[in-house]
Design a protein around this motif. Sequence first.
Motif, short mmCIF file in Angstrom:
data_model
loop_
_atom_site.label_atom_id
_atom_site.label_comp_id
_atom_site.label_asym_id
_atom_site.label_seq_id
_atom_site.Cartn_x
_atom_site.Cartn_y
_atom_site.Cartn_z
N THR A 141 47.38 31.40 63.19
CA THR A 141 48.46 32.89 62.95
C THR A 141 49.66 33.79 62.90
OG1 THR A 141 46.28 33.37 62.91
CG2 THR A 141 47.98 35.38 61.97
N ASN A 142 50.52 33.82 64.31
CA ASN A 142 52.34 33.77 63.94
C ASN A 142 52.27 33.39 63.43
OD1 ASN A 142 51.93 36.12 65.85
ND2 ASN A 142 51.54 34.96 68.36
N LYS A 143 52.72 31.70 63.35
CA LYS A 143 53.83 30.64 62.48
C LYS A 143 53.02 31.16 61.46
CE LYS A 143 54.67 27.49 64.31
NZ LYS A 143 54.63 25.56 65.13
N LEU A 144 52.32 31.18 60.58
CA LEU A 144 52.06 31.68 59.44
C LEU A 144 52.44 32.60 58.58
CD1 LEU A 144 50.30 30.76 56.60
CD2 LEU A 144 49.06 32.19 57.40
N LEU A 145 52.95 33.55 59.42
CA LEU A 145 53.74 35.49 59.57
C LEU A 145 55.29 35.06 59.33
CD1 LEU A 145 51.50 38.04 61.30
CD2 LEU A 145 51.41 37.55 58.64
N LEU A 146 55.57 34.54 60.76
CA LEU A 146 56.93 33.59 59.93
C LEU A 146 57.48 32.85 59.66
CD1 LEU A 146 57.41 32.95 64.05
CD2 LEU A 146 58.22 35.49 63.04
N VAL A 147 56.38 31.77 58.40
CA VAL A 147 56.53 31.26 57.82
C VAL A 147 56.87 32.36 56.20
CG1 VAL A 147 55.95 30.02 55.72
CG2 VAL A 147 55.57 28.87 58.06
N ILE A 148 55.57 33.25 55.58
CA ILE A 148 55.44 34.13 54.69
C ILE A 148 57.05 35.29 54.73
CG2 ILE A 148 54.76 36.90 53.88
CD1 ILE A 148 52.13 35.17 54.86
N ILE A 149 57.23 35.46 55.77
CA ILE A 149 58.90 36.61 56.31
C ILE A 149 59.42 35.46 56.27
CG2 ILE A 149 59.50 37.51 57.94
CD1 ILE A 149 56.78 37.78 59.69
N ALA A 150 59.15 34.33 56.34
CA ALA A 150 61.02 33.33 56.22
C ALA A 150 61.65 33.03 54.29
CB ALA A 150 60.46 31.87 56.95
#
Length: 55
Positions: A3-12
């Motif tokens: 989930t953390n990596k998915l959120l970082l991808v969305i923020i990216a």
Amino acid sequence: MDTNKLLLVIIAILLPPVAVFLKAGAGKDLLINIVLCLLLWFPGLLHALWVVTKA
């Protein structure tokens, strides 16, 4: 992908320098990303996705 990596991808995708700062902190990666985003948005996006997804 957690989930953390998915959120970082969305923020990216939305705000590349913020994602790089959250992943790598204030350093050379952040400076590179800010310069790339000032030149064009797409290279900054690619760099942010690379920083976020690398192991």
